[in-house]
Design an enzyme around this catalytic site. Structure first.
Site, PDB file in Angstrom:
ATOM      1  CB  CYS A 384      -1.016  -0.042   1.133  1.00  0.00           C
ATOM      2  SG  CYS A 384      -2.496   0.895   0.722  1.00  0.00           S
ATOM      3  CG  HIS A 510      -3.646  -3.748   2.971  1.00  0.00           C
ATOM      4  ND1 HIS A 510      -2.774  -3.241   3.903  1.00  0.00           N
ATOM      5  CD2 HIS A 510      -4.247  -2.683   2.405  1.00  0.00           C
ATOM      6  CE1 HIS A 510      -2.851  -1.922   3.904  1.00  0.00           C
ATOM      7  NE2 HIS A 510      -3.748  -1.560   3.004  1.00  0.00           N
ATOM      8  CD  GLU A 512      -1.293  -6.372   4.969  1.00  0.00           C
ATOM      9  OE1 GLU A 512      -0.982  -6.638   3.798  1.00  0.00           O
ATOM     10  OE2 GLU A 512      -1.508  -5.200   5.365  1.00  0.00           O
TER      11      GLU A 512
END
Ligand code: GLN
Length: 535
Positions: A384, A510, A512
């Protein structure tokens, strides 16, 4: 609520940070491994409508769901443990509860009645609790109540639980998590705080059914019996929750303590299968027996509170275990880095990850970090804001636009390589207005991203207002920074890669948030593999 859905409320006593989220997730994991359909919900007693507007220093990372809810980081644990998605309904705050009630009052829906905490706020809490059961998708809903019993803020929630315990056809139990401290001077484990905490619940009319006791040392039978006697709990329902080496061991510890079995007995549910945790155990074996180590630098501005980057740290653990690699994570403050000291600060790293973020603070340190990774061929993953920094750095130092910046930091820049998305221009409210949740991305063949994903069509979760400025796309591509992932519907650049580098990937999304114990994220795995080759 479908008649068969049953509820487990998880409350906490004595102190905060006892790990209710991990206990809830571990219990859910065991019930899921027995073949039950389980989800977890978190009720947060603060007045923010959601945690999206909170500084990470307050509560750590803001987790984002597929459907674009900005949530408490515990939802990340739930997804990582259960491997199933959560949604808007899985996280509710006091702010959201009051907002709904006040909106209804303005509509005149209460027909002139005085609107009060009981019954109106508690009714809205109960309605939100039942939403997940009402879907018919779950056998068991585990509802975690944030905060500590006795807090003024938690009272309406505890009251809602009290009412639900008495409601006909509503099947629920209460699991209360407390602390049994060890007094080194007397060499004793002390049960008094637990007794007081249960008393405090009883004052609100709630008798817990199960107690889980956090402890540094093994509890003796004597301690368990004493707690059982003083707190009106069956001795087999006093569960030891001993400190674990890793959070991922907690489901196994809870299995040894038979927490899932006790919960099923109390809910009058058949035990079904024995929990099957083979894949989970496989992960733990790999985690504990790495064949090699890589040093990864995580560069961010909130590193004083590691929870600010919770999902990234966990994603590195999942990916590392899947390739039998231990990740030594070096948390480095972005404000501490500049072009002059980059070698000293970053030189020892095998891989560099530049974290997401907002605002000016530490931005030049992140850009200096990108420069160092690019020039020294150190595997790089930018997430990001990390991706946006990679674009800015390339524009400044390769394309020669010295003034290049994001309009977030430098509204007057003459080279706005990152700029505000069109549909953000007229938005002034900060809460829940970013580009949030899952969007599709088309990955080009012959890219590092394709190598990782092994497919062209992916979806990933987002949380941003700014984007790559397509005016500059051809210039970047010609010089060697290619855009290897693009949203097929609006052409928004999702992935950039530096072709003149062993492994350099920046992603606007993202990754993650989608990494779980049983499905590590391929970008993290490939980033670590590349870092392993840079030793
Ligand atoms: N501040 C940047 C934006 O809003 C990046 C956001 C992030 O890193 N999550 O676009």
């Amino acid at each position: 609520m479908s008649a068969s859905t049953k509820y487990v409320f998880v409350t906490g006593g004595v102190t905060s940070s006892l790990g209710k989220g991990i206990i809830a997730a571990s219990l859910a994991k065991l019930l899921q491994a027995r073949g039950y359909r389980v989800t977890i919900q978190k009720l947060d007693p603060y007045i923010n409508v959601d945690p999206g507007t909170l500084n990470p220093y307050e509560h750590g990372e803001c987790f984002v769901t597929e459907d674009g809810a900005e949530t408490d980081l515990d939802l990340g644990h739930y997804e990582r443990f259960l491997n199933v998605n959560t949604s808007q309904a899985n996280n509710v705050t006091t702010g959201r509860i009051y907002q709904s009630v006040i909106n209804k009052e303005r509509e005149g829906a209460f027909l002139g009645k005085t609107v009060q905490v009981i019954p109106h706020i508690t009714d809205e809490i109960k309605r939100r609790i039942k939403l997940l059961g009402n879907t018919g998708n779950y056998d068991i809903v585990i509802t975690e109540i944030g905060g500590t019993v006795g807090d003024i803020e938690s009272l309406p929630y505890i009251e809602a639980v009290r009412q639900l315990k008495w409601e006909p056809n509503f099947d629920c139990i209460v699991l209360h998590l407390t602390l049994v401290p060890f007094l080194a001077t007397s060499g004793e484990l002390k049960t008094k705080p637990t007794q007081h905490s249960v008393k405090s619940l009883l004052e609100s009319g709630v008798q817990p059914d199960i107690l889980a006791l956090r402890t540094e040392y093994k509890l003796t039978d004597g301690v368990k019996e004493k707690v059982a006697l003083f707190c009106n709990i069956a001795p087999n329902a006093v569960i030891q929750a001993i400190d674990a080496e890793t959070i991922y061991e907690v489901p196994l510890l809870m299995k040894e303590e038979k927490l899932d079995q006790v919960v099923l007995e109390k809910l009058d549910m058949a035990p079904k299968l024995e929990p099957s945790l083979d894949a989970w155990n496989g992960f733990l074996t790999n985690l504990k027996n790495p064949k090699t180590t890589v040093k990864i630098g995580l560069i961010g501005k909130y590193i004083e509170l590691k929870d600010s980057y919770k999902s990234i740290a966990e994603a590195l653990i999942h990916a590392g275990a899947s390739i039998e690699t231990k990740v030594e994570l070096d948390w480095i403050h972005s404000e501490s880095i500049n072009n002059g000291n980059a070698q000293e600060k970053l030189g020892r790293l095998n891989g560099i990850l530049v974290a997401p973020g907002f605002g000016e603070r530490g931005i030049e340190g992140k850009i200096a970090t990108v420069k160092f990774s690019r020039e020294n061929n150190i595997p790089f993953l930018g997430i990001c804001l990390g991706m946006q920094c990679a674009v800015i750095e390339y524009a400044r130092n390769v394309l020669g636009h010295n003034d290049a910046h994001s309009t977030e930091m430098e509204p007057g820049t003459t080279t706005p390589v990152i700029y505000l998305m069109k549909d953000q221009e007229n938005i002034s409210d900060k809460g829940g207005t970013m580009r949030l949740g899952a969007y599709p991305c088309k990955v080009t063949n012959d890219s590092l991203a394709f190598k990782a994903y092994q497919k062209n069509e992916i979806t990933e979760r987002h949380r941003h207002r700014y984007e790559f400025n397509n005016t500059y796309r051809a210039e970047f591509e010609a010089a060697g920074m290619k855009t290897s992932g693009v949203n097929p519907n609006n052409d928004l650049v999702e992935i950039v890669e530096n072709t003149d580098h062993p492994w350099f990937v920046g992603v606007q999304f993202h990754p993650e948030y989608k990494s779980t114990v049983l499905t590590p994220h391929p970008l993290f795995t490939d980033f670590l593999k590349a870092s392993g080759l840079n030793k």
